[in-house]
Design a protein around this motif. Structure first.
Motif, PDB file in Angstrom:
ATOM      1  N   ILE A 111       0.829  -1.209   0.000  1.00 47.02           N
ATOM      2  CA  ILE A 111       0.000   0.000   0.000  1.00 47.02           C
ATOM      3  C   ILE A 111       0.864   1.262   0.000  1.00 47.02           C
ATOM      4  CG2 ILE A 111      -1.669   1.348   1.338  1.00 47.02           C
ATOM      5  CD1 ILE A 111      -2.801  -1.317   2.351  1.00 47.02           C
ATOM      6  N   VAL A 112       1.897   1.306   0.844  1.00 45.35           N
ATOM      7  CA  VAL A 112       2.572   2.602   1.042  1.00 45.35           C
ATOM      8  C   VAL A 112       3.991   2.713   0.503  1.00 45.35           C
ATOM      9  CG1 VAL A 112       1.221   3.356   3.009  1.00 45.35           C
ATOM     10  CG2 VAL A 112       3.257   1.977   3.370  1.00 45.35           C
ATOM     11  N   LEU A 115       4.955   5.147  -2.133  1.00 44.35           N
ATOM     12  CA  LEU A 115       4.983   6.561  -1.771  1.00 44.35           C
ATOM     13  C   LEU A 115       6.184   6.823  -0.880  1.00 44.35           C
ATOM     14  CD1 LEU A 115       1.293   6.580  -0.651  1.00 44.35           C
ATOM     15  CD2 LEU A 115       2.126   7.634  -2.743  1.00 44.35           C
ATOM     16  N   ARG A 116       6.695   8.045  -0.936  1.00 41.83           N
ATOM     17  CA  ARG A 116       7.779   8.377  -0.016  1.00 41.83           C
ATOM     18  C   ARG A 116       7.235   9.269   1.094  1.00 41.83           C
ATOM     19  NH1 ARG A 116      10.659  11.547  -2.782  1.00 41.83           N
ATOM     20  NH2 ARG A 116       9.542  11.243  -4.722  1.00 41.83           N
ATOM     21  N   TYR A 119       4.040   8.769   4.631  1.00 35.89           N
ATOM     22  CA  TYR A 119       2.904   7.860   4.500  1.00 35.89           C
ATOM     23  C   TYR A 119       3.112   6.541   5.234  1.00 35.89           C
ATOM     24  CZ  TYR A 119       0.906  11.163   1.318  1.00 35.89           C
ATOM     25  OH  TYR A 119       0.375  12.296   0.799  1.00 35.89           O
TER      26      TYR A 119
ATOM     27  N   PHE B  29       1.080  20.640   8.935  1.00 35.99           N
ATOM     28  CA  PHE B  29       1.833  19.912   7.912  1.00 35.99           C
ATOM     29  C   PHE B  29       2.170  20.830   6.743  1.00 35.99           C
ATOM     30  CE2 PHE B  29       2.562  17.452   4.157  1.00 35.99           C
ATOM     31  CZ  PHE B  29       3.445  16.492   4.619  1.00 35.99           C
ATOM     32  N   LEU B 232      -3.007  17.158   2.323  1.00 37.49           N
ATOM     33  CA  LEU B 232      -2.274  17.763   3.435  1.00 37.49           C
ATOM     34  C   LEU B 232      -2.019  19.242   3.145  1.00 37.49           C
ATOM     35  CD1 LEU B 232       0.085  14.754   3.983  1.00 37.49           C
ATOM     36  CD2 LEU B 232      -1.228  15.803   5.798  1.00 37.49           C
ATOM     37  N   LEU B 273      -5.148   6.155   0.098  1.00 40.23           N
ATOM     38  CA  LEU B 273      -3.709   5.950  -0.117  1.00 40.23           C
ATOM     39  C   LEU B 273      -3.452   5.242  -1.441  1.00 40.23           C
ATOM     40  CD1 LEU B 273      -2.200   4.891   3.326  1.00 40.23           C
ATOM     41  CD2 LEU B 273      -1.920   7.036   2.115  1.00 40.23           C
ATOM     42  N   LEU B 274      -4.323   4.284  -1.768  1.00 43.65           N
ATOM     43  CA  LEU B 274      -4.116   3.513  -2.989  1.00 43.65           C
ATOM     44  C   LEU B 274      -4.497   4.313  -4.230  1.00 43.65           C
ATOM     45  CD1 LEU B 274      -5.403  -0.024  -1.989  1.00 43.65           C
ATOM     46  CD2 LEU B 274      -3.063   0.606  -2.573  1.00 43.65           C
ATOM     47  N   PRO B 277      -3.215   9.321  -3.256  1.00 38.25           N
ATOM     48  CA  PRO B 277      -2.491   9.601  -2.017  1.00 38.25           C
ATOM     49  C   PRO B 277      -2.273  11.096  -1.761  1.00 38.25           C
ATOM     50  CG  PRO B 277      -1.056   8.605  -3.658  1.00 38.25           C
ATOM     51  CD  PRO B 277      -2.450   8.487  -4.176  1.00 38.25           C
ATOM     52  N   GLU B 278      -2.347  11.925  -2.808  1.00 41.89           N
ATOM     53  CA  GLU B 278      -2.170  13.355  -2.562  1.00 41.89           C
ATOM     54  C   GLU B 278      -3.452  13.984  -2.026  1.00 41.89           C
ATOM     55  OE1 GLU B 278      -2.296  11.816  -5.335  1.00 41.89           O
ATOM     56  OE2 GLU B 278      -3.152  12.971  -6.973  1.00 41.89           O
ATOM     57  N   ILE B 285       1.835  14.565  -5.691  1.00 40.70           N
ATOM     58  CA  ILE B 285       3.068  14.201  -4.997  1.00 40.70           C
ATOM     59  C   ILE B 285       4.150  13.889  -6.024  1.00 40.70           C
ATOM     60  CG2 ILE B 285       4.147  12.501  -3.497  1.00 40.70           C
ATOM     61  CD1 ILE B 285       1.384  12.089  -2.294  1.00 40.70           C
ATOM     62  N   THR B 286       5.294  14.493  -5.843  1.00 36.81           N
ATOM     63  CA  THR B 286       6.360  14.243  -6.818  1.00 36.81           C
ATOM     64  C   THR B 286       7.296  13.169  -6.318  1.00 36.81           C
ATOM     65  OG1 THR B 286       7.449  16.136  -5.876  1.00 36.81           O
ATOM     66  CG2 THR B 286       6.359  16.432  -7.996  1.00 36.81           C
TER      67      THR B 286
END
Lengths: 339, 286
Positions: A111-112, A115-116, A119, B29, B232, B273-274, B277-278, B285-286
């Motif tokens: 799942i994570v 991503l960096r 998360y 954040f 965020l 998240l899946l 996620p942004e 998200i980069t």
């Protein structure tokens, strides 16, 4: 040689001398026939081993896991539930718990780990909270908030993972500490260890030179989870009891983080040694506190340690240790650079 | 059908206050790039300040104000003492975890483990909304407080100089610094305001729900889901995601299980998240 490098060179040995001296003093003051001490020691050793296992993903991989109690709790509950509900041998239960923990680790990783950033910390935290909620709610199966007790056998053998005295548990806990340290050592020396180091330094750069960051992080997490599940399983057999908050609680996850970071999350022995020393000291403090009628002292101590770790660029534990240690170890020969 | 409508309305009402409870986390954040794990504990501390004040003055308005002021100051102090000088985000996160544990253990020590509540602060009779849906008066008040505070916050961030400075820092802290914005001051301001709003939300929740020193973890989980979903750093996203999560929770409480509603929220979290996620209002998200 720069001043900073000098500190690094001096830092390792004096800390070890200090630790050894403290350990000798402490061991001199306890009685080895004391069952209470055996129980305390085996629990402290298990959590210390957990810190070492955490450091595989948290230190070597640089991925901040705030929910390692998930793997601990799954290991603990698998063994106990299988034993009580289906009369499965606890060693088999332990293996089942390890497999389950590996599956959960894989799920979290899938799942994570694409991503960096934050998360992984968020997701691991959320997994632990949700497992605690589910295990508390499924009371028919898990005993709910009350927890489950392992029935005492009249004449236990090694096959039952139950003993009439506390010392075999200490031995088992010591073995898992050694196993965790050995695993850390082997991973550090392996190709995976190099990949993890590259990812920790700069994930994008590591990927650019062909490191499969997602896979490397996943493997490290699964290894760490498997060890943590063994530890959880041993823990529930040692105290013959498990409940949702001691299995999945946030404080347990944070104990791993604290011990690993105080001891040096990338070091081969650091997390386990810090876990044993700090674990015993804080346990002594907790007992003293409850004698005085003050409860929750240990949580405050863990909070304070976390804040101190967070301020570490000003308060460096290794440096403090070196300063104290250099008084005892003046003139000791210096080794190579420590990291 | 009737049941579903009831659940959605009560979800929207509770969701209004979830947005307010989470917005501090999102803004912190945005300007610090740090997930504030102390946010839940700070909200609970705010609840206790309100509760203690209520015991003395027996007035909910005064209790809420006391909680806002005390927690705003404490938030600023926490930032000034622990987070200002540290530039490593992982270590800042660890510091906030430490703050959370310290608050929790101090509350346990001083106030004890019992459940507390501010119920009785507002009369307990139900309000009948158009369509014949009955809701507790305290919940309606909480939702109004949440909505109003979010609108004022949105206006502040959009229309005022200090609000623009904060948005600039959210966009790009280095660039903002080069334009002469005092980044450290913006961060302090956001930490104080975010904590104060959390305390306000906590007081509003305490009007109809009980709390204890360990309530922070559940609040924190909901706040995480809300801010990740909303993107965020986005105020509007947080407000909308708060409503969504409120509805998800209320519907699963009605149709599934009271205890397991958190699991439904968690499933939403994993789905976000899946899939995105942004978040739904955040930047790529980069």
């Amino acid at each position: 040689m720069s001043r900073l490098a000098g500190v690094g060179v001096r830092s390792k040995r004096p800390v070890m001398y200090c630790t050894a001296a403290a350990a000798v003093l402490y061991l001199g003051s306890v009685s080895f026939t004391d069952e209470y001490f055996a129980a305390t020691l085996s629990q402290v050793l298990l959590v210390a081993a957990g810190a070492q296992a955490w450091s595989i993903i948290g230190g070597l991989g640089g991925q901040l896991s705030l929910g390692h109690s998930v793997f601990f709790g799954v290991g603990a509950y698998s063994g106990v539930i299988l034993l009580i509900r289906y009369e499965v041998n606890p060693w088999v239960g332990m293996v089942t718990g390890v497999l389950l923990a590996c599956a959960i680790a894989t799920l979290i990783g899938l799942i994570v780990f694409g991503l960096r950033g934050v998360y992984f910390a968020l997701a691991s935290f959320a997994f632990a909270v949700v497992f605690e909620t589910v295990v508390t709610a499924a009371s028919d199966f898990t005993g709910g908030p009350v927890g489950l007790s392992v029935p005492l056998l009249p004449s236990p053998t090694w096959a039952d993972m139950q003993f009439t005295t506390g010392w075999p548990y200490v031995l088992l806990a010591g073995l898992i500490v050694v196993a965790s340290i050995t695993t850390t050592y082997l991973i550090k020396r392996s190709h995976l260890g190099l990949e993890l180091r590259a990812i920790k330094e700069n994930e994008l750069a590591a990927q650019a030179i062909g490191v499969n960051a997602r896979f490397a992080k996943l493997v490290a997490l699964v290894i760490s989870a498997a060890l943590t599940a063994i530890i959880g399983s041993l823990y529930s057999q040692t105290i013959l009891f498990i409940d949702p908050s001691s299995a999945f609680g946030l404080v347990l996850s944070l104990q791993f983080v604290i011990f690993a970071m105080v001891g040096g999350a990338e070091r081969t022995f650091g997390p386990a040694i810090a876990g044993i020393v700090l674990g015993l000291s804080i346990e002594e403090m907790r007992v003293w506190g409850s004698d005085q009628g003050i409860f929750g002292l240990e949580t405050a101590a863990y909070g304070l340690l976390l804040v101190l770790i967070g301020l570490r660029n000003r308060i460096d534990f290794a440096r403090i240790g070196a300063r104290i240690g250099s008084r005892f170890a003046v003139g000791s020969k210096v080794g190579g650079p420590s990291s | 059908m009737r049941l579903l409508l009831d659940a959605i309305v009560s979800g929207l009402i509770i969701g209004g206050i979830y947005g307010l409870a989470s917005v501090g986390l999102s803004m912190v954040f945005g300007v610090l790039r740090v997930v504030n794990f102390a946010h839940g504990a700070l909200i609970v501390l705010g609840m206790y300040v309100a509760w203690a004040t209520f015991k003395v003055v027996e007035n909910v308005m005064v209790s809420g104000l006391a909680a806002i002021l005390a927690m705003g100051l404490l938030g600023a102090l926490a930032y000034w003492l622990f987070l200002r000088r540290q530039s490593n985000e992982q270590l800042q996160l660890i510091t906030t975890l430490g703050i959370a544990l310290i608050i929790q253990s101090l509350l346990l020590l001083v106030a004890g483990p019992e459940n507390r509540t501010l119920t009785g602060g507002i009369s307990a009779d139900a309000v009948t909304l158009p369509g014949g849906i009955a809701v507790g008066r305290a919940r309606v008040v909480a939702a109004l407080v949440g909505g109003t505070a979010m609108v004022i916050l949105g206006l502040w961030v959009r229309r005022t100089t200090s609000g623009r400075a904060i948005r600039a820092v959210v966009d790009d802290a280095d660039m903002a610094r080069m334009c002469g914005i005092d980044v450290s001051r913006a961060q302090l301001l956001v930490f104080a305001v975010g904590t104060a709003l959390g305390a306000l939300a906590g007081t509003a929740i305490a009007l109809f729900d009980s709390f204890s020193p360990s309530s922070g973890t559940d609040l924190l989980l909901i706040a995480f889901v809300v801010v990740v979903m909303g993107g965020l750093g986005s105020v509007a996203g947080t407000a909308i995601a708060g409503l969504v999560i409120g509805v998800v929770e209320a519907v699963s409480q009605t149709f599934w299980s009271l205890e397991l509603a958190d699991v439904a929220v968690f499933v939403v979290f994993v789905a976000v998240l899946l899939l995105r996620p942004e978040g739904f209002f955040g930047e790529e998200i980069t």
